[in-house]
Design a protein around this motif. Structure first.
Motif, PDB file in Angstrom:
ATOM      1  N   THR A 128      54.869  40.640  62.572  1.00 40.55           N
ATOM      2  CA  THR A 128      53.614  40.624  61.820  1.00 40.55           C
ATOM      3  C   THR A 128      53.790  41.380  60.505  1.00 40.55           C
ATOM      4  O   THR A 128      54.235  42.520  60.494  1.00 40.55           O
ATOM      5  CB  THR A 128      52.473  41.268  62.632  1.00 40.55           C
ATOM      6  OG1 THR A 128      52.316  40.551  63.859  1.00 40.55           O
ATOM      7  CG2 THR A 128      51.162  41.226  61.869  1.00 40.55           C
ATOM      8  N   LEU A 129      53.439  40.715  59.414  1.00 33.49           N
ATOM      9  CA  LEU A 129      53.437  41.352  58.103  1.00 33.49           C
ATOM     10  C   LEU A 129      52.049  41.954  57.902  1.00 33.49           C
ATOM     11  O   LEU A 129      51.038  41.249  57.988  1.00 33.49           O
ATOM     12  CB  LEU A 129      53.731  40.329  57.001  1.00 33.49           C
ATOM     13  CG  LEU A 129      53.718  40.855  55.573  1.00 33.49           C
ATOM     14  CD1 LEU A 129      54.834  41.878  55.357  1.00 33.49           C
ATOM     15  CD2 LEU A 129      53.842  39.711  54.585  1.00 33.49           C
ATOM     16  N   CYS A 130      51.994  43.260  57.677  1.00 30.71           N
ATOM     17  CA  CYS A 130      50.729  43.982  57.499  1.00 30.71           C
ATOM     18  C   CYS A 130      50.633  44.423  56.042  1.00 30.71           C
ATOM     19  O   CYS A 130      51.496  45.147  55.554  1.00 30.71           O
ATOM     20  CB  CYS A 130      50.653  45.189  58.420  1.00 30.71           C
ATOM     21  SG  CYS A 130      50.859  44.773  60.164  1.00 30.71           S
ATOM     22  N   ILE A 131      49.572  43.989  55.376  1.00 30.17           N
ATOM     23  CA  ILE A 131      49.378  44.296  53.963  1.00 30.17           C
ATOM     24  C   ILE A 131      48.059  45.045  53.806  1.00 30.17           C
ATOM     25  O   ILE A 131      47.045  44.649  54.368  1.00 30.17           O
ATOM     26  CB  ILE A 131      49.333  43.003  53.115  1.00 30.17           C
ATOM     27  CG1 ILE A 131      50.586  42.166  53.357  1.00 30.17           C
ATOM     28  CG2 ILE A 131      49.170  43.335  51.637  1.00 30.17           C
ATOM     29  CD1 ILE A 131      50.505  40.779  52.764  1.00 30.17           C
ATOM     30  N   GLU A 132      48.102  46.138  53.046  1.00 28.85           N
ATOM     31  CA  GLU A 132      46.893  46.902  52.733  1.00 28.85           C
ATOM     32  C   GLU A 132      46.571  46.702  51.255  1.00 28.85           C
ATOM     33  O   GLU A 132      47.416  46.952  50.397  1.00 28.85           O
ATOM     34  CB  GLU A 132      47.094  48.384  53.016  1.00 28.85           C
ATOM     35  CG  GLU A 132      47.280  48.701  54.480  1.00 28.85           C
ATOM     36  CD  GLU A 132      47.543  50.192  54.723  1.00 28.85           C
ATOM     37  OE1 GLU A 132      47.543  50.978  53.748  1.00 28.85           O
ATOM     38  OE2 GLU A 132      47.760  50.551  55.885  1.00 28.85           O
ATOM     39  N   LEU A 133      45.337  46.272  50.988  1.00 28.11           N
ATOM     40  CA  LEU A 133      44.869  46.058  49.628  1.00 28.11           C
ATOM     41  C   LEU A 133      43.653  46.937  49.384  1.00 28.11           C
ATOM     42  O   LEU A 133      42.781  47.038  50.249  1.00 28.11           O
ATOM     43  CB  LEU A 133      44.460  44.590  49.421  1.00 28.11           C
ATOM     44  CG  LEU A 133      45.536  43.544  49.639  1.00 28.11           C
ATOM     45  CD1 LEU A 133      44.929  42.188  49.840  1.00 28.11           C
ATOM     46  CD2 LEU A 133      46.458  43.536  48.437  1.00 28.11           C
ATOM     47  N   PRO A 134      43.563  47.565  48.220  1.00 21.65           N
ATOM     48  CA  PRO A 134      42.395  48.409  47.944  1.00 21.65           C
ATOM     49  C   PRO A 134      41.187  47.561  47.555  1.00 21.65           C
ATOM     50  O   PRO A 134      41.330  46.422  47.111  1.00 21.65           O
ATOM     51  CB  PRO A 134      42.868  49.251  46.760  1.00 21.65           C
ATOM     52  CG  PRO A 134      43.802  48.339  46.041  1.00 21.65           C
ATOM     53  CD  PRO A 134      44.520  47.567  47.127  1.00 21.65           C
ATOM     54  N   LYS A 135      40.011  48.138  47.747  1.00 19.02           N
ATOM     55  CA  LYS A 135      38.795  47.506  47.232  1.00 19.02           C
ATOM     56  C   LYS A 135      38.674  47.895  45.770  1.00 19.02           C
ATOM     57  O   LYS A 135      38.799  49.059  45.418  1.00 19.02           O
ATOM     58  CB  LYS A 135      37.561  48.033  47.970  1.00 19.02           C
ATOM     59  CG  LYS A 135      37.267  47.347  49.252  1.00 19.02           C
ATOM     60  CD  LYS A 135      35.941  47.846  49.796  1.00 19.02           C
ATOM     61  CE  LYS A 135      35.698  47.261  51.159  1.00 19.02           C
ATOM     62  NZ  LYS A 135      34.478  47.790  51.777  1.00 19.02           N
ATOM     63  N   ILE A 136      38.453  46.944  44.964  1.00 18.89           N
ATOM     64  CA  ILE A 136      38.223  47.202  43.549  1.00 18.89           C
ATOM     65  C   ILE A 136      36.729  47.017  43.327  1.00 18.89           C
ATOM     66  O   ILE A 136      36.196  45.924  43.514  1.00 18.89           O
ATOM     67  CB  ILE A 136      39.030  46.243  42.650  1.00 18.89           C
ATOM     68  CG1 ILE A 136      40.526  46.368  42.937  1.00 18.89           C
ATOM     69  CG2 ILE A 136      38.714  46.488  41.188  1.00 18.89           C
ATOM     70  CD1 ILE A 136      41.115  47.714  42.604  1.00 18.89           C
ATOM     71  N   GLU A 137      36.087  48.101  42.989  1.00 15.26           N
ATOM     72  CA  GLU A 137      34.648  48.051  42.769  1.00 15.26           C
ATOM     73  C   GLU A 137      34.355  47.265  41.496  1.00 15.26           C
ATOM     74  O   GLU A 137      34.976  47.478  40.453  1.00 15.26           O
ATOM     75  CB  GLU A 137      34.075  49.468  42.649  1.00 15.26           C
ATOM     76  CG  GLU A 137      34.245  50.306  43.899  1.00 15.26           C
ATOM     77  CD  GLU A 137      33.508  49.736  45.095  1.00 15.26           C
ATOM     78  OE1 GLU A 137      32.399  49.180  44.928  1.00 15.26           O
ATOM     79  OE2 GLU A 137      34.050  49.848  46.212  1.00 15.26           O
ATOM     80  N   ALA A 138      33.406  46.370  41.620  1.00 15.76           N
ATOM     81  CA  ALA A 138      32.995  45.606  40.449  1.00 15.76           C
ATOM     82  C   ALA A 138      32.289  46.541  39.480  1.00 15.76           C
ATOM     83  O   ALA A 138      31.412  47.308  39.866  1.00 15.76           O
ATOM     84  CB  ALA A 138      32.076  44.470  40.855  1.00 15.76           C
ATOM     85  N   LYS A 139      32.703  46.483  38.251  1.00 20.18           N
ATOM     86  CA  LYS A 139      32.086  47.333  37.239  1.00 20.18           C
ATOM     87  C   LYS A 139      30.794  46.666  36.771  1.00 20.18           C
ATOM     88  O   LYS A 139      30.821  45.514  36.344  1.00 20.18           O
ATOM     89  CB  LYS A 139      33.028  47.529  36.061  1.00 20.18           C
ATOM     90  CG  LYS A 139      34.280  48.283  36.431  1.00 20.18           C
ATOM     91  CD  LYS A 139      35.190  48.437  35.246  1.00 20.18           C
ATOM     92  CE  LYS A 139      36.451  49.156  35.677  1.00 20.18           C
ATOM     93  NZ  LYS A 139      37.424  49.250  34.594  1.00 20.18           N
ATOM     94  N   PRO A 140      29.685  47.382  36.885  1.00 21.48           N
ATOM     95  CA  PRO A 140      28.421  46.775  36.457  1.00 21.48           C
ATOM     96  C   PRO A 140      28.411  46.562  34.949  1.00 21.48           C
ATOM     97  O   PRO A 140      28.944  47.381  34.193  1.00 21.48           O
ATOM     98  CB  PRO A 140      27.360  47.787  36.888  1.00 21.48           C
ATOM     99  CG  PRO A 140      28.091  49.075  37.036  1.00 21.48           C
ATOM    100  CD  PRO A 140      29.512  48.728  37.367  1.00 21.48           C
ATOM    101  N   GLN A 141      27.845  45.465  34.579  1.00 22.72           N
ATOM    102  CA  GLN A 141      27.723  45.176  33.158  1.00 22.72           C
ATOM    103  C   GLN A 141      26.604  46.054  32.609  1.00 22.72           C
ATOM    104  O   GLN A 141      25.448  45.905  32.972  1.00 22.72           O
ATOM    105  CB  GLN A 141      27.390  43.690  32.933  1.00 22.72           C
ATOM    106  CG  GLN A 141      28.472  42.748  33.401  1.00 22.72           C
ATOM    107  CD  GLN A 141      29.698  42.842  32.523  1.00 22.72           C
ATOM    108  OE1 GLN A 141      29.658  43.344  31.403  1.00 22.72           O
ATOM    109  NE2 GLN A 141      30.817  42.372  33.037  1.00 22.72           N
TER     110      GLN A 141
END
Length: 152
Positions: A128-141
């Motif tokens: 099993t390949l396990c990948i961790e990705l961060p949450k990128i918060e959407a920048k409010p306009q």
């Protein structure tokens, strides 16, 4: 001419080929390689956590060195290659049947163009390949107010 045991000849399991489960099996066996779609080979689970996303991809039969991760224009591509020459070698005879997958497969996931290569962490354990990705918060306009001068 010597007779081969039924286990060794081309008619082995020939009565099973009428079963839909074995559809395409004879053709693949005659070609010498099995083909599969990446979706079947790379079953994927995605789990959201507080910090990001955990992606688990089933990749049994591959070695860590067979797998490649690439980030390009916001797409994370997972690819793997299984050579016919790798694995067990039989120098004292010929293969009678080979059913293990030989070839390449890949899948791409859109992760956003804000993620950098250094943000992604991956490990390979027990197929099993396990990948961790961060949450990128959407920048409010943010609309900033600007005073417009009235002429005249």
């Amino acid at each position: 001419m010597a007779m081969l045991p039924a286990l060794m000849n081309d008619t082995m399991f020939s009565d099973l080929f009428d079963d839909p489960f074995f559809e395409g099996w004879r053709t693949a066996a005659n070609n010498g390689s099995m083909t599969a779609s990446p979706m079947n080979m790379m079953s994927t689970d995605v789990r959201e956590t507080d910090k990001g996303y955990d992606v688990d991809i089933d990749m049994p039969g591959f070695n860590k060195d067979d797998i490649n991760l690439e980030l390009n224009n916001g797409y994370l591509t997972v690819s793997a290659r299984k050579d016919e020459n790798s694995g067990d070698k039989d120098t004292d005879g010929k293969w009678i049947r080979r059913e293990r997958y030989v070839g390449t497969c890949s899948r791409s996931f859109y992760v956003g163009d804000q993620i950098k290569e250094s943000d992604i962490h991956a490990c390979y354990n027990n197929g099993t390949l396990c990948i961790e990705l961060p949450k990128i918060e959407a920048k409010p306009q943010v609309e900033s107010k600007h005073q417009i001068a009235i002429e005249g």
